[in-house]
Scaffold this motif. Sequence first.
Motif, short mmCIF file in Angstrom:
data_model
loop_
_atom_site.label_atom_id
_atom_site.label_comp_id
_atom_site.label_asym_id
_atom_site.label_seq_id
_atom_site.Cartn_x
_atom_site.Cartn_y
_atom_site.Cartn_z
N VAL A 364 34.78 53.92 35.96
CA VAL A 364 35.06 54.14 37.37
C VAL A 364 34.00 53.14 38.20
O VAL A 364 34.30 52.63 39.10
N LEU A 365 32.71 53.09 37.55
CA LEU A 365 31.60 51.93 38.07
C LEU A 365 32.48 50.75 38.09
O LEU A 365 32.32 49.81 39.07
N LEU A 366 33.18 50.28 37.01
CA LEU A 366 33.69 48.91 37.12
C LEU A 366 34.80 48.87 38.00
O LEU A 366 34.80 48.06 38.88
N PHE A 367 35.55 49.88 38.24
CA PHE A 367 36.76 49.90 39.36
C PHE A 367 36.09 49.70 40.54
O PHE A 367 36.46 48.96 41.56
N ASN A 368 34.71 50.21 40.95
CA ASN A 368 34.08 50.41 42.08
C ASN A 368 33.84 48.75 42.22
O ASN A 368 33.83 48.30 43.45
N TRP A 369 33.33 48.25 41.39
CA TRP A 369 32.86 46.76 41.65
C TRP A 369 34.24 45.89 41.87
O TRP A 369 34.02 45.00 42.70
N ILE A 370 35.42 46.59 41.48
CA ILE A 370 36.49 45.60 41.60
C ILE A 370 36.69 45.75 43.19
O ILE A 370 37.00 44.97 43.85
N GLY A 371 36.93 47.06 43.59
CA GLY A 371 37.04 47.46 45.05
C GLY A 371 36.06 46.64 45.97
O GLY A 371 36.38 46.19 46.99
N THR A 372 34.97 46.56 45.42
CA THR A 372 33.91 45.83 46.48
C THR A 372 34.41 44.30 46.47
O THR A 372 33.93 43.87 47.49
N MET A 373 34.54 43.66 45.33
CA MET A 373 35.17 42.27 45.39
C MET A 373 36.30 42.07 46.11
O MET A 373 36.33 40.81 46.80
N TYR A 374 37.10 43.12 46.34
CA TYR A 374 38.35 42.98 47.01
C TYR A 374 38.30 42.37 48.41
O TYR A 374 37.55 43.19 49.25
N LYS A 375 38.88 41.19 48.88
CA LYS A 375 39.01 40.61 50.20
C LYS A 375 37.47 40.45 50.66
O LYS A 375 37.10 40.60 51.84
N GLY A 376 36.29 40.22 49.54
CA GLY A 376 35.19 39.63 49.98
C GLY A 376 35.10 38.07 50.25
O GLY A 376 36.15 37.57 50.11
N ARG A 377 34.11 37.71 50.42
CA ARG A 377 33.51 36.29 50.35
C ARG A 377 32.44 36.17 49.43
O ARG A 377 31.54 35.89 49.70
N ILE A 378 33.19 35.75 47.93
CA ILE A 378 32.21 35.87 46.95
C ILE A 378 31.32 34.34 46.74
O ILE A 378 31.84 33.37 46.81
N ARG A 379 29.97 34.54 46.61
CA ARG A 379 29.30 33.27 46.44
C ARG A 379 29.15 33.49 44.89
O ARG A 379 28.38 34.11 44.36
N PHE A 380 29.30 32.42 44.13
CA PHE A 380 28.91 32.41 42.75
C PHE A 380 27.40 31.87 42.49
O PHE A 380 27.14 30.66 41.83
N THR A 381 26.56 32.82 42.99
CA THR A 381 25.07 32.57 42.52
C THR A 381 24.84 32.76 41.07
O THR A 381 25.75 33.77 40.47
N THR A 382 23.68 32.69 40.67
CA THR A 382 23.27 33.10 39.08
C THR A 382 23.35 34.48 39.05
O THR A 382 23.97 35.02 38.06
N PRO A 383 23.00 35.27 40.07
CA PRO A 383 22.89 36.65 39.75
C PRO A 383 24.58 37.10 39.66
O PRO A 383 24.93 38.02 38.58
N PHE A 384 25.38 36.61 40.34
CA PHE A 384 26.69 37.11 40.38
C PHE A 384 27.27 36.62 38.95
O PHE A 384 28.09 37.19 38.45
N LEU A 385 26.88 35.22 38.35
CA LEU A 385 27.29 34.66 37.10
C LEU A 385 27.04 35.71 36.11
O LEU A 385 27.46 35.96 35.15
N TRP A 386 25.66 36.33 36.00
CA TRP A 386 25.16 37.22 35.21
C TRP A 386 26.14 38.56 35.09
O TRP A 386 26.43 38.87 34.21
N PHE A 387 26.75 38.75 36.35
CA PHE A 387 27.64 39.99 36.44
C PHE A 387 28.80 39.70 35.68
O PHE A 387 29.37 40.45 34.85
N LEU A 388 29.29 38.47 35.86
CA LEU A 388 30.76 38.03 35.47
C LEU A 388 30.52 38.07 34.03
O LEU A 388 31.48 38.39 33.20
#
Lengths: 690, 307
Positions: A364-388
């Motif tokens: 469910v937490l993973l789905f929550n992150w999917i929902g958060t990314m949906y229609k966002g404006r995503i910046r590929f900074t290092t913290p986000f790369l660690w998430f990926l």
Amino acid sequence: MRDFLLGKLDASALPHEWHTIAGSISLGLALLAVVGFITYKKRWTWLWKEWLTTVDPKKIGIMYFIVGGLMLLRGGLDAIMLWLQQALAGSGHGYLSAQHFQEIFTAHGNIMVFFVAMALIFGFINYIVPLQIGARDLASPFLNTLGFWLYVAGVIMINMFFFVGGEYAAAGWLAVAPLSGPEFSQGVGMDYWIWSLQISGIGTTLGAINFIMTILRMRAKGMTLLKMPLFTWGSLCSMVMAVSVFPLLTMTIFLLFVDRYFGTHFFTTSGGGNPMMYTNLIWMWGHPEVYIIMLPSFGIFSEVVSTFSRKPVAFYKTAVAGMIGVATISLLVWLHHFFTMGAGADVNSAFGVATMLIGIPTTVLLFNWIGTMYKGRIRFTTPFLWFLGFAIVFAIGGITGILLAIPPVDFQLHNSLFLVAHFHSTAIGGVLFGIFAGLNYWFPKIAGFRLNERIGRYAVWSWIVGFFVAFTPLYILGLMGATRRLDQYDASRGWQPFFVVSLIGGVIIMIGVALQLIQIIASFMQRRDLADTTGDPWDSRNLEWSTPSTPPIYNFAIIPEVTSRDAFWEMKQSPQPKPPYQDIHMPKNTATGIYISAFAFLMGFGFVWHINWLAVVSIIGAIVVVVMRMFDENTEYTIPAAVVEEMEETRAREITSIKAQQKPDHEDMGLVEFATTTLKWALSLVRRKT
Amino acid sequence: MSKQNKESKSIWYILLGLAGSGLFIIILTLLSRGKAIPLLDPKGFIADEQYRLLVVSVAIMVAFAAIVLFFIYFFAWKYRETNEKSSHNPHAGRSRWLLFTAWAAPILVCIVLVSIMLPATQELEPQKPIESDTKQLTIRVIAMRWKWVFLYPDQDVATVNYVQIPVDTPVRFELTADEAPMNGFWIPHLGGMLYAMTEHVNPLNLIAHTTGDYEGGASEINGHGFAGMRFTTRVSSQEAFDTWVKEAQQADELDATAYQQLLQPSEDTPPAVYSSPTNQKIFDTMLKKYAGSHDHYTNTEHTEHHE
């Protein structure tokens, strides 16, 4: 008399094997260098007053990072030694004895879980949670220093064997009974294990109590529980679990100690002891421990995804429910660590089902992150790369985890290298990547300048590639029937190539670690250009970013009032007029924590070497210091409103001047530039000398 | 560098990553050629079933995880800041449907897995005797420091670090330990492991359907000699087994004295075969050594059953 004074201690305890001699010399030299440097710079008083005796959670957090970071390198060195032995063992015998190999994997596990993961998580909780909830300090600042210094005492204890004793525990990171008992492990290594965990474990319990109190009682006005940032929620769940299970660890280890010291029979094979009880008790603590270090990291990812998608968390309440669900269920699954004990199909089924249930809130937490990314404006900074990177590595760890929850499959995979690969997937993906994401995310807040993005990206890629190269072969080796903890194996089994590939992966990971160190150094070299003058470099959403980077000692000159989730985001949308400054009450620094921890360390040392007088004297000493602290009423001081105003204005001027010095279009340096700059700097040093 | 350039560059990185992973998989496949992968190449009924269970559950979970991961990476790519074509809405993604899926999907997968797991756990419980027309063979397994001792109560034979069983015959391994820490007994080709510890007798039922020599070993850390605590399992025809038993009965005897000598810790112990007409007694004496200290010793009835 000699026995009374020195217990079991004699000349044979001094370092005399290559690894203890090397360890003693390198640790000794490092210590000397640090002491020499501080003396040369005449910084002892400063160090004592500003850092060692501090009660400021921000400074304690930084000290947790420093000690935890050093221990990460120490544990990483252990890992490389293990990898090398296993890669060599296929032809010849490698370079380590069985005893030494077993000591190293025991130390590796202990250090990585207790002294790295726990320390770094505590570092973040210390630094970030008070800022996120709008608090100036903790519910009990003293308990916090005490917890930290008990942790340091544990760190020293676990490295003591290099200097005195020459051997560490060799019974695995959880010291399974009866192997850890007096029948099968007579040496002091086991006692060092007991006391390093015992002392730091008590520190963890105290720290956890403190943070629960802080989160529940010290939140800014208007911040209800359901308006807290998710990292704070993860920390709260984690700390509640820690308070629930760490006393269990303390008691279990205490019983083991009593077995070893007084010859009782709790966990022995003879005299009516029950080793299975030890396995149960230690995993009743051990499994929740995994989630104690993982939940704050889930919190970090929630913050990172939301910030870099420029969107609020999609399903906040669901995420909170998910974390509480994980925390609760994880208390009920410990038996899946030993389906193979033979408890029978019914017991195994019950625990298998409970384990699978954990998969639900986690997904469910993973789905929550999917929902958060949906229609966002995503910046590929290092913290986000660690998430990926986390997503794929943790997914593999999750799949194999649920697989191991099926008892009949677990019968085949238990204690194999498949299992080792599984928990490294969850621990590296779930915990370490989370910590690294958090480090890159909050570094500007903590240090005042952000980290180099370019070298940071290289580090992420090295870690991810290294992880797969290192651990895919271990999954395969598990399927080939290789058990964990083998210092030797027959060449005819054909395992060697896989161990060699795994070692290569280990080396790639080490390159990643080196890149992370370079990243920090390179950022420091460019600290002026990377300085964060806004306090909010990522355009973030929570209160910690409403303070300047780095925050003043009192965190908030004016405690903000919270009206919604993502409180700071709200403030940025509709700024409110600032109310006047008021007097601020702050806790005074204290060295009491250091004294108590020193006594605790001496007590442990006394028990390790059977020096009874030392242990008794230390216990009395610790009690006396605690009582003295209880009668000390003069523990706070006041910063008058006028001073606060002055401090704020000085700060504003400083920031303006830094801003003026910044190059408008600077670029983060790359590796080549880093190399040339360091070289030039080194050359200039040499030239200055001559 | 223009935005266009940067985007096309990232596609090259993705291709490079895919190529690298492909190469890595090829290398690993080449390395594993011709090598025993017991868990994927089972030689007994229990291992067969465990393998099937492994494949089915991995397939279900990988399918599910692939979907979740696809959305994570696809959304990350699609809603990247530099993509001007994608729409942005800070309030999006809170639909009831997504929330429902977030809970329903993992619950559904969990139900499927649990419904596979529960019957399998009962079916493959190690204590459960395996149904077969052939009479069951009982072998006592004693973990010592650092060797495995096998006692054949009905054949009057004993072995060290070597065990021979007839094909297609259900075997009941009765696991225990003597003066040793907790051990794990594992023959990957034939099926999953179980702990062997003092004072308790843990029955592990296995059956082999293919003849051959299969490696077995200790899985739970138990001290210096851990890595050398291995044994070979020879699965032979019933006739070959009978011949082997007859030969073994002529070998040196494992009596109480010899047993005491075995108890001395030793590492990398070479395989050995003994005749042992008194092994039932040795076993009982050994168990009593521990049983005396405890009142809930449960397996006595079973050991008596064989007398």
